[in-house]
Scaffold this motif. Structure first.
Motif, PDB file in Angstrom:
ATOM      1  N   CYS A   2      -7.185   1.891   3.374  1.00 50.17           N
ATOM      2  CA  CYS A   2      -6.884   3.232   2.865  1.00 50.17           C
ATOM      3  C   CYS A   2      -7.866   3.634   1.756  1.00 50.17           C
ATOM      4  O   CYS A   2      -8.247   4.802   1.648  1.00 50.17           O
ATOM      5  CB  CYS A   2      -5.444   3.313   2.366  1.00 50.17           C
ATOM      6  SG  CYS A   2      -4.225   3.200   3.696  1.00 50.17           S
ATOM      7  N   CYS A  35      -4.295  -0.152   0.028  1.00 48.44           N
ATOM      8  CA  CYS A  35      -4.956  -1.311   0.629  1.00 48.44           C
ATOM      9  C   CYS A  35      -6.442  -0.984   0.832  1.00 48.44           C
ATOM     10  O   CYS A  35      -6.861   0.163   0.679  1.00 48.44           O
ATOM     11  CB  CYS A  35      -4.292  -1.663   1.961  1.00 48.44           C
ATOM     12  SG  CYS A  35      -4.594  -0.453   3.241  1.00 48.44           S
ATOM     13  N   CYS A  43       0.836  -1.198   0.000  1.00 50.52           N
ATOM     14  CA  CYS A  43       0.000   0.000   0.000  1.00 50.52           C
ATOM     15  C   CYS A  43       0.874   1.253   0.000  1.00 50.52           C
ATOM     16  O   CYS A  43       1.809   1.361   0.794  1.00 50.52           O
ATOM     17  CB  CYS A  43      -0.905  -0.011   1.236  1.00 50.52           C
ATOM     18  SG  CYS A  43      -1.834   1.515   1.429  1.00 50.52           S
ATOM     19  N   CYS A  48       0.161   3.055   3.734  1.00 50.88           N
ATOM     20  CA  CYS A  48       0.462   2.438   5.030  1.00 50.88           C
ATOM     21  C   CYS A  48       1.432   1.258   4.936  1.00 50.88           C
ATOM     22  O   CYS A  48       1.882   0.758   5.967  1.00 50.88           O
ATOM     23  CB  CYS A  48      -0.833   2.017   5.735  1.00 50.88           C
ATOM     24  SG  CYS A  48      -1.631   0.613   4.964  1.00 50.88           S
TER      25      CYS A  48
HETATM   26 ZN   LIG Z   1      -3.071   1.215   3.295  1.00 52.55          ZN
END
Ligand SMILES: [Zn+2]
Length: 65
Positions: free
Chosen positions: A37, A34, A6, A9
Motif C-alpha cells: 500500500c 503495509c 495495514c 488492506c
Molecule cells: Zn496494505
C-alpha cells in the motif's frame, strides 16, 4: 507490542514497514500501511521500498533498530 495491521488492506505489518511509514510519511503515525500500500501511495514498486529500507538501515536510522 501487539501486531499492527495495514490501515488499507489489513495485512499484518512487519516492523520494518512501520519504520518506513514513520520515516517517509509521519513520525507520529498511529496507523500504518503495509509495503504494497505504501508503494501504491508513492507510485513506486515494492522492490524500491525494500531497497530504501536497506539504505535506511545502513545509514543507522534509529527507526529501523
Ligand atoms: Zn496494505
Amino acid at each position: 507490542m501487539k501486531n499492527e495491521k495495514c490501515k488499507l488492506c489489513g495485512t499484518e505489518l512487519k516492523k520494518d514497514w512501520i519504520a518506513l511509514h514513520r520515516k517517509l510519511l509521519d513520525i507520529d503515525a498511529k496507523e500504518f500501511l503495509c509495503i504494497s500500500c505504501l508503494a501504491d501511495t508513492f507510485g513506486c514498486d515494492v522492490e524500491d521500498l525494500e531497497i530504501k529500507i536497506e539504505e535506511f538501515k545502513e545509514q543507522g536510522c534509529v527507526l529501523f533498530k
